[in-house]
Design a protein around this motif. Structure first.
Motif, PDB file in Angstrom:
ATOM      1  N   ARG A  47     -44.487 -42.304  -9.684  1.00  0.00           N
ATOM      2  CA  ARG A  47     -44.615 -43.246  -8.583  1.00  0.00           C
ATOM      3  C   ARG A  47     -45.437 -44.443  -9.041  1.00  0.00           C
ATOM      4  NH1 ARG A  47     -45.887 -39.875  -3.171  1.00  0.00           N
ATOM      5  NH2 ARG A  47     -45.488 -41.932  -2.311  1.00  0.00           N
ATOM      6  N   PHE A  48     -45.396 -45.504  -8.252  1.00  0.00           N
ATOM      7  CA  PHE A  48     -46.095 -46.742  -8.588  1.00  0.00           C
ATOM      8  C   PHE A  48     -47.584 -46.496  -8.843  1.00  0.00           C
ATOM      9  CE2 PHE A  48     -48.349 -50.658  -7.746  1.00  0.00           C
ATOM     10  CZ  PHE A  48     -47.573 -51.613  -8.386  1.00  0.00           C
ATOM     11  N   GLY A  49     -48.226 -45.788  -7.944  1.00  0.00           N
ATOM     12  CA  GLY A  49     -49.663 -45.529  -8.076  1.00  0.00           C
ATOM     13  C   GLY A  49     -49.998 -44.750  -9.335  1.00  0.00           C
ATOM     14  N   GLU A  50     -49.145 -43.802  -9.683  1.00  0.00           N
ATOM     15  CA  GLU A  50     -49.354 -43.032 -10.914  1.00  0.00           C
ATOM     16  C   GLU A  50     -49.275 -43.944 -12.138  1.00  0.00           C
ATOM     17  OE1 GLU A  50     -47.502 -38.665  -9.882  1.00  0.00           O
ATOM     18  OE2 GLU A  50     -46.090 -40.339 -10.076  1.00  0.00           O
ATOM     19  N   LEU A  51     -48.274 -44.824 -12.126  1.00  0.00           N
ATOM     20  CA  LEU A  51     -48.134 -45.766 -13.238  1.00  0.00           C
ATOM     21  C   LEU A  51     -49.331 -46.703 -13.313  1.00  0.00           C
ATOM     22  CD1 LEU A  51     -44.354 -46.658 -13.033  1.00  0.00           C
ATOM     23  CD2 LEU A  51     -45.520 -45.567 -14.961  1.00  0.00           C
ATOM     24  N   GLN A  52     -49.784 -47.183 -12.178  1.00  0.00           N
ATOM     25  CA  GLN A  52     -50.911 -48.115 -12.171  1.00  0.00           C
ATOM     26  C   GLN A  52     -52.173 -47.438 -12.698  1.00  0.00           C
ATOM     27  OE1 GLN A  52     -51.895 -49.963  -8.436  1.00  0.00           O
ATOM     28  NE2 GLN A  52     -53.012 -51.593  -9.461  1.00  0.00           N
ATOM     29  N   ARG A  53     -52.395 -46.184 -12.353  1.00  0.00           N
ATOM     30  CA  ARG A  53     -53.562 -45.468 -12.875  1.00  0.00           C
ATOM     31  C   ARG A  53     -53.435 -45.222 -14.379  1.00  0.00           C
ATOM     32  NH1 ARG A  53     -53.062 -43.299  -7.826  1.00  0.00           N
ATOM     33  NH2 ARG A  53     -51.724 -41.571  -8.473  1.00  0.00           N
ATOM     34  N   ARG A  54     -52.220 -44.929 -14.826  1.00  0.00           N
ATOM     35  CA  ARG A  54     -51.983 -44.663 -16.259  1.00  0.00           C
ATOM     36  C   ARG A  54     -52.150 -45.937 -17.087  1.00  0.00           C
ATOM     37  NH1 ARG A  54     -52.151 -42.510 -20.692  1.00  0.00           N
ATOM     38  NH2 ARG A  54     -50.364 -41.612 -21.753  1.00  0.00           N
ATOM     39  N   LEU A  55     -51.700 -47.071 -16.571  1.00  0.00           N
ATOM     40  CA  LEU A  55     -51.759 -48.347 -17.284  1.00  0.00           C
ATOM     41  C   LEU A  55     -53.030 -49.084 -16.851  1.00  0.00           C
ATOM     42  CD1 LEU A  55     -48.771 -47.493 -17.556  1.00  0.00           C
ATOM     43  CD2 LEU A  55     -48.193 -49.887 -17.432  1.00  0.00           C
ATOM     44  N   GLY A  57     -55.915 -51.390 -16.151  1.00  0.00           N
ATOM     45  CA  GLY A  57     -56.089 -52.827 -16.305  1.00  0.00           C
ATOM     46  C   GLY A  57     -54.945 -53.670 -15.786  1.00  0.00           C
ATOM     47  N   VAL A  58     -53.799 -53.063 -15.459  1.00  0.00           N
ATOM     48  CA  VAL A  58     -52.676 -53.837 -14.942  1.00  0.00           C
ATOM     49  C   VAL A  58     -52.877 -54.076 -13.443  1.00  0.00           C
ATOM     50  CG1 VAL A  58     -51.161 -51.865 -14.426  1.00  0.00           C
ATOM     51  CG2 VAL A  58     -50.154 -54.090 -14.949  1.00  0.00           C
ATOM     52  N   SER A  59     -52.600 -55.296 -13.008  1.00  0.00           N
ATOM     53  CA  SER A  59     -52.706 -55.596 -11.582  1.00  0.00           C
ATOM     54  C   SER A  59     -51.433 -55.118 -10.876  1.00  0.00           C
ATOM     55  CB  SER A  59     -52.881 -57.101 -11.358  1.00  0.00           C
ATOM     56  OG  SER A  59     -51.678 -57.784 -11.673  1.00  0.00           O
ATOM     57  N   PRO A  60     -51.520 -54.851  -9.574  1.00  0.00           N
ATOM     58  CA  PRO A  60     -50.316 -54.445  -8.840  1.00  0.00           C
ATOM     59  C   PRO A  60     -49.197 -55.485  -8.950  1.00  0.00           C
ATOM     60  CG  PRO A  60     -52.260 -54.071  -7.495  1.00  0.00           C
ATOM     61  CD  PRO A  60     -52.712 -54.819  -8.725  1.00  0.00           C
ATOM     62  N   LYS A  61     -49.553 -56.770  -8.917  1.00  0.00           N
ATOM     63  CA  LYS A  61     -48.549 -57.833  -8.998  1.00  0.00           C
ATOM     64  C   LYS A  61     -47.825 -57.806 -10.334  1.00  0.00           C
ATOM     65  CE  LYS A  61     -48.009 -62.840  -8.968  1.00  0.00           C
ATOM     66  NZ  LYS A  61     -48.682 -64.134  -8.852  1.00  0.00           N
ATOM     67  N   VAL A  62     -48.572 -57.709 -11.423  1.00  0.00           N
ATOM     68  CA  VAL A  62     -47.966 -57.698 -12.760  1.00  0.00           C
ATOM     69  C   VAL A  62     -47.139 -56.430 -12.961  1.00  0.00           C
ATOM     70  CG1 VAL A  62     -48.475 -57.589 -15.236  1.00  0.00           C
ATOM     71  CG2 VAL A  62     -49.645 -59.256 -13.780  1.00  0.00           C
ATOM     72  N   LEU A  63     -47.626 -55.296 -12.485  1.00  0.00           N
ATOM     73  CA  LEU A  63     -46.859 -54.055 -12.619  1.00  0.00           C
ATOM     74  C   LEU A  63     -45.556 -54.151 -11.837  1.00  0.00           C
ATOM     75  CD1 LEU A  63     -46.511 -51.243 -13.737  1.00  0.00           C
ATOM     76  CD2 LEU A  63     -47.902 -50.373 -11.832  1.00  0.00           C
ATOM     77  N   THR A  64     -45.603 -54.683 -10.636  1.00  0.00           N
ATOM     78  CA  THR A  64     -44.387 -54.857  -9.832  1.00  0.00           C
ATOM     79  C   THR A  64     -43.384 -55.748 -10.551  1.00  0.00           C
ATOM     80  OG1 THR A  64     -45.569 -54.541  -7.750  1.00  0.00           O
ATOM     81  CG2 THR A  64     -43.484 -55.725  -7.629  1.00  0.00           C
ATOM     82  N   GLN A  65     -43.854 -56.879 -11.078  1.00  0.00           N
ATOM     83  CA  GLN A  65     -42.962 -57.790 -11.804  1.00  0.00           C
ATOM     84  C   GLN A  65     -42.359 -57.117 -13.033  1.00  0.00           C
ATOM     85  OE1 GLN A  65     -45.746 -60.966 -12.561  1.00  0.00           O
ATOM     86  NE2 GLN A  65     -45.143 -62.097 -10.715  1.00  0.00           N
ATOM     87  N   THR A  66     -43.177 -56.371 -13.755  1.00  0.00           N
ATOM     88  CA  THR A  66     -42.713 -55.683 -14.966  1.00  0.00           C
ATOM     89  C   THR A  66     -41.660 -54.648 -14.622  1.00  0.00           C
ATOM     90  OG1 THR A  66     -44.855 -56.044 -16.034  1.00  0.00           O
ATOM     91  CG2 THR A  66     -43.459 -54.285 -16.930  1.00  0.00           C
ATOM     92  N   LEU A  67     -41.918 -53.839 -13.607  1.00  0.00           N
ATOM     93  CA  LEU A  67     -40.964 -52.799 -13.211  1.00  0.00           C
ATOM     94  C   LEU A  67     -39.651 -53.405 -12.733  1.00  0.00           C
ATOM     95  CD1 LEU A  67     -43.391 -50.314 -11.418  1.00  0.00           C
ATOM     96  CD2 LEU A  67     -42.389 -50.077 -13.712  1.00  0.00           C
ATOM     97  N   ARG A  68     -39.721 -54.498 -12.006  1.00  0.00           N
ATOM     98  CA  ARG A  68     -38.493 -55.165 -11.542  1.00  0.00           C
ATOM     99  C   ARG A  68     -37.662 -55.674 -12.713  1.00  0.00           C
ATOM    100  NH1 ARG A  68     -41.038 -58.450  -6.444  1.00  0.00           N
ATOM    101  NH2 ARG A  68     -41.048 -56.688  -4.997  1.00  0.00           N
ATOM    102  N   ARG A  69     -38.325 -56.289 -13.692  1.00  0.00           N
ATOM    103  CA  ARG A  69     -37.593 -56.794 -14.869  1.00  0.00           C
ATOM    104  C   ARG A  69     -36.967 -55.642 -15.651  1.00  0.00           C
ATOM    105  NH1 ARG A  69     -39.842 -60.697 -18.820  1.00  0.00           N
ATOM    106  NH2 ARG A  69     -37.645 -61.104 -19.127  1.00  0.00           N
ATOM    107  N   LEU A  70     -37.708 -54.551 -15.819  1.00  0.00           N
ATOM    108  CA  LEU A  70     -37.163 -53.395 -16.536  1.00  0.00           C
ATOM    109  C   LEU A  70     -35.969 -52.806 -15.787  1.00  0.00           C
ATOM    110  CD1 LEU A  70     -40.499 -51.707 -17.664  1.00  0.00           C
ATOM    111  CD2 LEU A  70     -38.780 -52.776 -19.158  1.00  0.00           C
TER     112      LEU A  70
END
Length: 125
Positions: A47-55, A57-70
């Motif tokens: 889930r998003f929260g799991e990824l954010q905790r694992r990565l 230093g990543v901000s929610p905005k940057v993680l969202t953008q990265t996941l969308r591009r992938l």
């Protein structure tokens, strides 16, 4: 993608060619957060929260953008479960799993060689 590069008649794509669409994919995969997200998703759907905790230093905005591009490039799948609260999971596609192999090797190489990178050996000479 069926676009060809102006690299000659023997090669359909050439990442060194200025107009090659390969460069867009290379840029995505060479991105720190994309490479780390792909690595984290090798462990299985998250889930998003799991990824954010694992990565860290990543901000929610940057993680969202990265996941969308992938997702746009077919590297990962986004699955929405119709429950309350909404449950969304991300997982690697077959293409994403194949991209994870060289990225995993690169991450391992970085971890094994970081000390040498900051303390270069003298060049004989």
């Amino acid at each position: 993608m069926t676009t060809t590069c102006p690299s000659g008649e023997h090669s359909q794509h050439d990442v060194y060619a200025a107009q090659c669409p390969c460069r867009v994919l290379l840029d995505l995969l060479a991105n720190k957060w994309a490479a780390l997200a792909i690595g984290a998703l090798q462990e299985g759907p998250q889930r998003f929260g799991e990824l954010q905790r694992r990565l860290q230093g990543v901000s929610p905005k940057v993680l969202t953008q990265t996941l969308r591009r992938l997702e746009d490039f077919g590297i990962l799948d986004r699955t929405v479960y119709p429950v309350v609260p909404l449950h969304v999971e991300y997982s690697l596609t077959r293409l994403g799993q194949s991209a994870a192999v060289p990225l995993n090797a690169l991450r391992s190489w970085v971890e094994e060689n970081i000390d040498q990178a900051f303390r270069p050996e003298p060049v004989a000479g």
